[in-house]
Design an enzyme around this catalytic site. Sequence first.
Site, PDB file in Angstrom:
ATOM      1  N   ARG A  41       0.854  -1.201   0.000  1.00 31.44           N
ATOM      2  CA  ARG A  41       0.000   0.000   0.000  1.00 31.44           C
ATOM      3  C   ARG A  41       0.881   1.238   0.000  1.00 31.44           C
ATOM      4  O   ARG A  41       1.732   1.403   0.867  1.00 31.44           O
ATOM      5  CB  ARG A  41      -0.864  -0.041   1.257  1.00 31.44           C
ATOM      6  N   SER A 110     -12.619  -2.786   0.621  1.00 34.36           N
ATOM      7  CA  SER A 110     -12.768  -2.229   1.969  1.00 34.36           C
ATOM      8  C   SER A 110     -14.242  -1.950   2.236  1.00 34.36           C
ATOM      9  O   SER A 110     -14.921  -1.354   1.393  1.00 34.36           O
ATOM     10  CB  SER A 110     -12.039  -0.894   2.088  1.00 34.36           C
ATOM     11  N   LYS A 139      -5.582   5.217   9.156  1.00 32.37           N
ATOM     12  CA  LYS A 139      -6.709   5.753   8.388  1.00 32.37           C
ATOM     13  C   LYS A 139      -7.468   6.698   9.318  1.00 32.37           C
ATOM     14  O   LYS A 139      -8.577   6.402   9.758  1.00 32.37           O
ATOM     15  CB  LYS A 139      -7.589   4.581   7.898  1.00 32.37           C
TER      16      LYS A 139
HETATM   17  N1  TZP Z   1      -8.715   0.303   6.266  1.00 33.68           N
HETATM   18  C1  TZP Z   1      -9.499   0.391   7.345  1.00 33.68           C
HETATM   19  S1  TZP Z   1      -8.608   0.681   8.735  1.00 33.68           S
HETATM   20  C2  TZP Z   1      -7.150   0.670   7.880  1.00 33.68           C
HETATM   21  C3  TZP Z   1      -7.402   0.469   6.536  1.00 33.68           C
HETATM   22  C4  TZP Z   1      -6.381   0.414   5.464  1.00 33.68           C
HETATM   23  C5  TZP Z   1      -5.830   0.872   8.495  1.00 33.68           C
HETATM   24  C6  TZP Z   1      -5.455  -0.212   9.426  1.00 33.68           C
HETATM   25  O1  TZP Z   1      -4.181   0.045   9.935  1.00 33.68           O
HETATM   26  P1  TZP Z   1      -3.792  -0.254  11.445  1.00 33.68           P
HETATM   27  O2  TZP Z   1      -2.466   0.465  11.592  1.00 33.68           O
HETATM   28  O3  TZP Z   1      -3.654  -1.726  11.622  1.00 33.68           O
HETATM   29  O4  TZP Z   1      -4.834   0.344  12.315  1.00 33.68           O
END
Ligand code: TZP
Length: 207
Positions: A41, A110, A139
């Site tokens: 990503r 997602s 996010k």
């Molecule tokens: N989609 C929903 S939450 C997220 C994504 C890409 C980020 C999740 O990252 P982390 O650091 O595990 O909370």
Amino acid sequence: MRGLGECRLYGIIDLGYVDESNLTRVAEQMLEGGVDLIQLRGKGKSVEELGAHVDRVHEVTSLSSTPLIVNDHPEIAREIAVEGVHVGQDDDPVKVARQKAGRTILVGKSTHSFEQAVAAEGEGADYIGFGPIFATPTKPDYPPIGLMDIRRVHQEVSLPIFCIGGINVDNLQSVIDAGAKRVVIVSALLNAHSIVDYARCVTDMLA
Ligand code: TZP
Ligand code: MG
């Protein structure tokens, strides 16, 4: 190649956390720790920039039969033999992503609510991300949806469901107790003192 049904821990190599010079090393550590599905990503990166990295990471993942998913850019799958692409609610619809890839690939989507999860199955996604379960710096603009709908989404949606967002070894048991079978972990894994040990701990808990 490992099938999605066998995947429990999904690791995302996020260029916001990992220096480009460390990508393959991080991929190797994830695989050693038992991560069984990997995404690359690079928010804000162009197709060309991300494409160059995908190639190197794919050399590593393919050696251990682990699917590599590329975020946001299905056209990369036309050039590089990645196993899949991941799209968000504001990205290409699943069907368009498949067309842009031009070959049979996995498409993940997602979802941020029960309704979006049901819709993603109707749209033909191969798996879904479901969250953010907890607030997350990865996010930050998305409000957390909590644990409440995890069981219901597993009852109503028959795709592999990866709970995501703010998950770490301290709250993982609560996510499992709420009905999750699969998780994505980004920052907690990438920031861990040992990615290998952290991933092993998570895979043990999910077993
Ligand atoms: N989609 C929903 S939450 C997220 C994504 C890409 C980020 C999740 O990252 P982390 O650091 O595990 O909370
Ligand atoms: Mg996206």
